[in-house]
Design an enzyme around this catalytic site. Structure first.
Site, PDB file in Angstrom:
ATOM      1  N   GLY A 195       0.787  -1.224   0.000  1.00  0.00           N
ATOM      2  CA  GLY A 195       0.000   0.000   0.000  1.00  0.00           C
ATOM      3  C   GLY A 195       0.820   1.276   0.000  1.00  0.00           C
ATOM      4  N   ASP A 196       2.089   1.186   0.360  1.00  0.00           N
ATOM      5  CA  ASP A 196       3.009   2.327   0.283  1.00  0.00           C
ATOM      6  C   ASP A 196       4.413   1.760   0.156  1.00  0.00           C
ATOM      7  OD1 ASP A 196       4.260   4.753   0.296  1.00  0.00           O
ATOM      8  OD2 ASP A 196       3.686   5.311   2.336  1.00  0.00           O
ATOM      9  N   ALA A 197       4.630   1.072  -0.966  1.00  0.00           N
ATOM     10  CA  ALA A 197       5.858   0.291  -1.138  1.00  0.00           C
ATOM     11  C   ALA A 197       7.047   1.120  -1.598  1.00  0.00           C
ATOM     12  CB  ALA A 197       5.602  -0.842  -2.131  1.00  0.00           C
ATOM     13  N   ASN A 201      10.191   2.596   2.960  1.00  0.00           N
ATOM     14  CA  ASN A 201       9.473   1.653   3.807  1.00  0.00           C
ATOM     15  C   ASN A 201       9.999   0.226   3.722  1.00  0.00           C
ATOM     16  OD1 ASN A 201       7.828   3.684   4.742  1.00  0.00           O
ATOM     17  ND2 ASN A 201       6.320   3.401   3.125  1.00  0.00           N
TER      18      ASN A 201
END
Length: 270
Positions: A195-197, A201
């Site tokens: 979802g926020d690769a 992260n």
């Protein structure tokens, strides 16, 4: 024209919220990340057995409720290396989420920014490992196009216009953008997406191998290209041009221009 808020490692002192000083109980507190929309991350008790990270958001900011992320992190932690949730809470000033420190450093740590080829490959390897590990059959979360379109409609309803859109999307009208986003390419492969690769992260160990993922507030089932397109794109923001292909190679796919273009637009406008 407005631009997407930037996240960054703070180079100067950041004021520590009073609540976090209480939570620290005398342990050291060091700011390590600022996301530009009201969120900050602090490292506490660095180098000790109590080492932990605390995300904090002032009341009323977009990240002021960490219940969503805590729930997803606890689920994903059964299958893939992610931080263990220790505590979350809120008061009238803000909210916080505390997680146990994991071994490793962000792929945008200066050590890895200086070794971008290795870092970009680790981003791809890590993303493939997560996609292979998280079971879609038992995942209770969705990150579908339909779910995400609500973000686009909210931006339009707020009065935002195409003139506010970056990355060349300002050439479209609202109706054109809505139609394009509403007609995604056929699903390639459903996975549980991060979802926020983005590169920050992904955690790497001292040898540059994938060690884990952080910032899991949007985990959910979606086409794998929803993650892949943005993970590769983020190498340009963090390392400069020329490293996207390494993410795809390390993941084990050939670039898919249609899906890359679509999911980058979906990311930017929702």
């Amino acid at each position: 024209m407005s631009v997407k808020p930037l996240a960054f490692i703070p180079e100067h002192d950041v004021a520590v919220p009073a609540r976090l000083l209480v939570l620290a109980q005398g342990d050291s507190v060091r700011p390590v990340w600022v996301n530009g929309v009201g969120g900050m991350t602090f490292r506490m008790a660095e180098g000790t057995a109590r080492e932990r990270y605390v995300k904090y958001a002032a009341a009323g900011t977009p990240e002021s409720d960490f219940a969503r992320e805590a729930e997803r992190m606890e689920w994903a932690g059964r299958f893939s290396p992610v931080p263990e949730v220790l505590e979350r809470g809120a008061d009238e000033d803000g909210s916080w989420l505390s997680t146990r420190a994991m071994a490793g450093a962000s792929a945008v740590d200066p050590v890895w920014v200086a070794r971008p080829e290795q870092a970009a490959r680790a981003v791809g390897i890590g993303l493939r490992a997560m996609h292979d590990a998280l079971p879609i059959g038992s995942c209770p979360f969705s990150w579908s196009v339909e779910d995400r379109m609500a973000g686009f409609e909210a931006r339009v309803a707020s009065g935002e216009s195409p003139a506010d859109w970056g990355n060349g999307y300002s050439r479209f009208t609202v109706d054109q953008a809505r139609e394009m986003l509403g007609t995604p390419p056929p699903i390639d492969k459903l996975v549980v997406c991060h979802g926020d690769a983005c590169a920050p992260n992904t955690l790497l160990d001292v040898d540059g191998n994938f060690a884990g993922h952080v910032d899991l507030g949007d985990i959910g089932v979606a086409d794998r290209w929803a993650d892949l397109a943005v993970a590769a794109w983020s190498t340009e923001w963090n390392y400069g041009p020329g490293y996207e292909r390494l993410v795809y190679e390390a993941y084990g796919v050939q670039p898919d221009a249609e899906r890359i273009a679509y999911y980058r637009m979906l990311w930017d406008l929702t």
